[in-house]
Write an enzyme that holds these catalytic residues in place. Structure first.
Site, PDB file in Angstrom:
ATOM      1  CD1 TRP A  84      -2.662  -1.183   2.588  1.00  0.00           C
ATOM      2  CD2 TRP A  84      -2.428  -2.014   0.517  1.00  0.00           C
ATOM      3  NE1 TRP A  84      -3.554  -2.217   2.454  1.00  0.00           N
ATOM      4  CE2 TRP A  84      -3.438  -2.748   1.184  1.00  0.00           C
ATOM      5  CE3 TRP A  84      -2.117  -2.363  -0.795  1.00  0.00           C
ATOM      6  CZ2 TRP A  84      -4.119  -3.799   0.590  1.00  0.00           C
ATOM      7  CZ3 TRP A  84      -2.798  -3.418  -1.393  1.00  0.00           C
ATOM      8  CH2 TRP A  84      -3.780  -4.117  -0.716  1.00  0.00           C
ATOM      9  CG  ASN A 199      -6.867  -3.882  -2.290  1.00  0.00           C
ATOM     10  OD1 ASN A 199      -6.535  -4.871  -2.940  1.00  0.00           O
ATOM     11  ND2 ASN A 199      -7.502  -3.970  -1.123  1.00  0.00           N
ATOM     12  CD  GLU A 200      -9.721  -7.549  -3.354  1.00  0.00           C
ATOM     13  OE1 GLU A 200     -10.574  -7.320  -2.473  1.00  0.00           O
ATOM     14  OE2 GLU A 200      -9.137  -8.649  -3.473  1.00  0.00           O
ATOM     15  CE1 TYR A 277      -6.697 -14.430  -0.806  1.00  0.00           C
ATOM     16  CE2 TYR A 277      -7.766 -12.740  -2.153  1.00  0.00           C
ATOM     17  CZ  TYR A 277      -6.699 -13.158  -1.381  1.00  0.00           C
ATOM     18  OH  TYR A 277      -5.618 -12.334  -1.182  1.00  0.00           O
ATOM     19  CD  GLU A 317      -5.194  -9.271  -2.811  1.00  0.00           C
ATOM     20  OE1 GLU A 317      -5.980  -9.995  -2.142  1.00  0.00           O
ATOM     21  OE2 GLU A 317      -5.243  -8.024  -2.791  1.00  0.00           O
ATOM     22  CD1 TRP A 359      -3.403 -12.191   2.321  1.00  0.00           C
ATOM     23  CD2 TRP A 359      -3.143 -10.401   1.014  1.00  0.00           C
ATOM     24  NE1 TRP A 359      -3.703 -11.092   3.083  1.00  0.00           N
ATOM     25  CE2 TRP A 359      -3.561  -9.975   2.303  1.00  0.00           C
ATOM     26  CE3 TRP A 359      -2.916  -9.437   0.025  1.00  0.00           C
ATOM     27  CZ2 TRP A 359      -3.767  -8.631   2.617  1.00  0.00           C
ATOM     28  CZ3 TRP A 359      -3.110  -8.103   0.334  1.00  0.00           C
ATOM     29  CH2 TRP A 359      -3.532  -7.711   1.619  1.00  0.00           C
TER      30      TRP A 359
END
Length: 431
Positions: A84, A199-200, A277, A317, A359
């Site tokens: 970040w 981010n996303e 994920y 990720e 991640w």
């Protein structure tokens, strides 16, 4: 592995023409077609996420943890870190109000960039968060509200002119940051591989995707206007949208206003990203179904990056949590191997898959940062071996190409200098 080398050689002969366009000594990562290049040689990213780097480095007494993470990563052959470059409002912020920055936190980011450089690592720096942690789009919207803007939703982040101005100012502040350790302005530092817009990003209030599409176009164009050196990516999870209705059946039940194809087709976006994920997205399914989903999910995105987008793809990720019911380290190793095998199979064919970032990486003594997905390389020996093996496989592809490239350069140089050729008016003799 030996049985794959003839195929790799054929692929790399084809790639050689692309590398001739690269400038010798150029240490910025470039994208050409579906490949990344570093100094004229194909570049593959075997990397990790460590969102905490700036936050931890902002406390000088904790910086050894950052150094340890980079040192261990480099020892395992990792080449890229994603982290970040934002912390908006709240506790220990980078940006405590629009355009006002905490120098201690910025010096923490300076240290991160310097340490990455020292360990031969490239960085992907994310510029904002979709979620509330570290401020996110909610903080930007609240800042605008405090200045009299009537905003109904956090999704107004993507459309309100004042909020967009705040965000552009943050882009400008980070890109033009003078590193107090290296003495190099960020936009001139090849340690940074790419900027990530968010981010996303998600915009559930507009599932058509038009809102985020317009925002990406505007922000990518703005970023490119002030930094021509670095690559830009969106930060997408990879969900399909209206532009690819034949693919939406692959989505794990999400409709969040993004569109993998349309968003990544924007000219200012240099490469595509995807997250995965299965243990979260298909939490009620068994491991076998989750792995089947993962395989299909990656196959589709690799194919679409190659044949529709014509851009490289990074799996930015992925992971498996030890908090999952019945977890064992071997389950995680199987998932990592599945991701890595997809990347390697594509890379050895000259395909669009250019690497993966798991991640997340932690150093020892960071228990408060554990989220279930953490990897501590000195502790997680079996997963560490899987990671190192992938680094070795990708390095072999790059190494073979480098030898071919150096040989070709030597032959051209020899041909130019040869008195034999000069005596024959530069005409080639024989084979």
């Amino acid at each position: 592995m030996k049985q794959h080398f003839p195929r790799i050689l054929i692929v790399l002969l084809l790639l050689h023409q692309k590398c001739l366009l690269s400038v010798n000594g150029d240490m910025f990562i470039r994208s050409r077609g579906i490949h990344f290049f570093l100094n004229g040689t194909p570049f593959y990213a075997n990397g990790f996420n460590a969102y905490w780097l700036m936050y931890v480095a902002s406390d000088p007494s904790q910086r050894p943890k950052v150094s340890a993470a980079f040192r261990q990563a480099a020892a395992h052959g990792l080449t890229v870190a994603r982290t970040w470059a934002f912390s908006d409002g709240g506790y220990r912020p980078l940006q405590y109000s629009p355009g006002s920055y905490n120098e201690h936190m910025f010096k923490g980011l300076d240290f991160v960039v310097a340490e990455a450089r020292r360990h031969g690592m490239k960085l992907i720096l994310s510029l904002a968060n979709n979620y509330d942690s570290f401020g996110g789009k909610k903080q930007y919207v609240n800042w605008a509200r405090s200045r009299g803007q009537y905003l109904m939703s956090d999704d107004d982040f993507f459309t309100n002119s004042l909020v967009k101005g705040f965000y552009k100012n943050h882009i400008r502040s980070v890109v033009n940051r003078y590193n107090t350790i290296t003495g190099v302005v960020y936009k001139n530092d090849p340690t940074i591989m790419a900027w990530e817009l968010m981010n996303e990003p998600r915009c559930t209030s507009d599932p058509s995707g038009r809102t985020i599409q317009a925002w990406i176009m505007e922000m990518a164009s703005y970023l490119k206007s002030i930094d021509r050196n670095h690559l830009v990516e969106v930060g997408l999870e990879g969900f399909y949208g209206q532009s690819s209705s034949w693919r939406t059946n692959l989505n794990p039940g999400f409709n969040i206003g993004t569109d993998f194809i349309a968003n990544n087709r924007i000219p200012g976006i240099d490469f595509a990203t995807v997250h995965s994920y299965p243990d979260q997205w298909l939490s009620s399914s068994n491991d076998q179904k989750q792995l089947s989903f993962l395989s299909n999910w990656l196959d589709a995105h690799i194919q679409d990056a190659q044949f529709i987008l014509h851009k490289p793809l990074l799996i930015t990720e992925f992971g498996k949590s030890w908090k999952d019911p019945g977890f064992s380290p071997s389950d995680r190793d199987v998932l990592f191997n599945t991701v890595y095998s997809k990347i390697y199979a594509s890379a050895k064919r000259g395909g669009a898959a250019a690497g993966g970032l798991f991640w997340q990486l932690l150093a020892e003594g960071m228990d408060s940062f554990r989220d279930g997905y953490e990897i501590i390389l000195d502790e997680d020996s079996s997963t560490g071996k899987v990671i190192t093996q992938q680094a070795h496989r990708l390095y072999q592809i790059r190494k073979i190409f480098s030898r071919m490239r150096n040989s070709a350069v030597w032959r051209r140089a020899r041909g130019r200098r040869s008195p034999w050729n000069a005596g024959n008016h530069g005409k080639r003799i024989g084979n």
